[in-house]
Design a protein around this motif. Structure first.
Motif, PDB file in Angstrom:
ATOM      1  N   LEU A  36      18.871  36.181 -18.916  1.00 40.29           N
ATOM      2  CA  LEU A  36      19.857  35.065 -18.394  1.00 40.29           C
ATOM      3  C   LEU A  36      20.231  34.511 -20.119  1.00 40.29           C
ATOM      4  O   LEU A  36      20.160  33.425 -20.648  1.00 40.29           O
ATOM      5  N   ALA A  37      18.652  34.614 -20.806  1.00 44.37           N
ATOM      6  CA  ALA A  37      18.197  34.243 -22.300  1.00 44.37           C
ATOM      7  C   ALA A  37      17.920  32.616 -22.097  1.00 44.37           C
ATOM      8  O   ALA A  37      18.167  31.898 -22.828  1.00 44.37           O
ATOM      9  N   LEU A  38      17.129  32.926 -21.372  1.00 42.54           N
ATOM     10  CA  LEU A  38      16.807  30.522 -20.830  1.00 42.54           C
ATOM     11  C   LEU A  38      15.222  31.038 -21.088  1.00 42.54           C
ATOM     12  O   LEU A  38      14.748  31.839 -20.723  1.00 42.54           O
ATOM     13  N   SER A  39      14.856  29.459 -21.836  1.00 42.59           N
ATOM     14  CA  SER A  39      13.272  29.480 -21.464  1.00 42.59           C
ATOM     15  C   SER A  39      13.160  28.918 -20.614  1.00 42.59           C
ATOM     16  O   SER A  39      13.765  28.581 -19.431  1.00 42.59           O
ATOM     17  N   GLN A  40      11.754  29.609 -20.586  1.00 43.74           N
ATOM     18  CA  GLN A  40      11.587  27.915 -19.040  1.00 43.74           C
ATOM     19  C   GLN A  40      11.637  26.432 -19.250  1.00 43.74           C
ATOM     20  O   GLN A  40      11.413  25.711 -17.933  1.00 43.74           O
ATOM     21  N   ASP A  41      11.433  26.220 -20.532  1.00 45.44           N
ATOM     22  CA  ASP A  41      11.559  25.304 -20.701  1.00 45.44           C
ATOM     23  C   ASP A  41      13.288  23.896 -20.366  1.00 45.44           C
ATOM     24  O   ASP A  41      12.820  23.296 -20.654  1.00 45.44           O
ATOM     25  N   PHE A  42      13.873  25.609 -21.218  1.00 43.78           N
ATOM     26  CA  PHE A  42      16.006  24.585 -20.543  1.00 43.78           C
ATOM     27  C   PHE A  42      15.473  24.819 -19.117  1.00 43.78           C
ATOM     28  O   PHE A  42      16.286  23.886 -19.042  1.00 43.78           O
ATOM     29  N   LEU A  43      15.167  25.910 -18.660  1.00 46.93           N
ATOM     30  CA  LEU A  43      15.710  25.850 -17.072  1.00 46.93           C
ATOM     31  C   LEU A  43      14.524  24.586 -16.221  1.00 46.93           C
ATOM     32  O   LEU A  43      15.109  23.863 -15.422  1.00 46.93           O
ATOM     33  N   GLY A  44      13.727  24.545 -17.438  1.00 48.14           N
ATOM     34  CA  GLY A  44      13.097  22.411 -16.366  1.00 48.14           C
ATOM     35  C   GLY A  44      13.681  21.530 -16.860  1.00 48.14           C
ATOM     36  O   GLY A  44      14.182  21.138 -15.928  1.00 48.14           O
ATOM     37  N   THR A  45      14.611  21.808 -17.456  1.00 46.11           N
ATOM     38  CA  THR A  45      15.267  20.301 -18.244  1.00 46.11           C
ATOM     39  C   THR A  45      16.709  20.795 -17.475  1.00 46.11           C
ATOM     40  O   THR A  45      16.682  19.556 -16.519  1.00 46.11           O
ATOM     41  N   MET A  46      16.944  21.971 -16.699  1.00 45.99           N
ATOM     42  CA  MET A  46      18.109  21.923 -16.060  1.00 45.99           C
ATOM     43  C   MET A  46      17.662  21.191 -14.804  1.00 45.99           C
ATOM     44  O   MET A  46      18.324  20.809 -13.930  1.00 45.99           O
TER      45      MET A  46
END
Length: 93
Positions: A34-44
């Motif tokens: 999904l081209a998501l970073s760990q940081d972005f997923l963590g924020t979600m």
């Protein structure tokens, strides 16, 4: 209840650690697709990047509640999650 796709869990050699590592690896693959970073997923997830990393490396066990939150964040259905776990089940020993 059918155990199709989950039969690798019945073996005495399967450990929680092996399961966590395999689930984490598959969640990471899906996140990357999904081209998501760990940081972005963590924020979600309202968590930090290190939490995501620990899950993806199998260093933490996800509760059912946490897995449901991951599924929602990654736009996965319950059957998608089952498929993630059951794919390549022979890889888990």
């Amino acid at each position: 209840m059918s155990t199709h796709g989950w039969h690798f869990l019945q073996g005495a050699d399967v450990t929680q650690k092996a399961f966590d590592e395999e689930l984490g690896r598959r969640l990471a693959e899906h996140r990357k697709s999904l081209a998501l970073s760990q940081d972005f997923l963590g924020t979600m997830l309202r968590r930090d990047q290190t939490y995501v990393s620990k899950i993806e490396k199998g260093k933490r066990t996800l509760s059912v509640y946490e897995l449901a939150r991951w599924a929602k964040a990654l736009n996965l259905t319950a059957s998608d999650v089952t498929e993630l776990v059951s794919q390549g089940e022979s890889d888990v020993e």
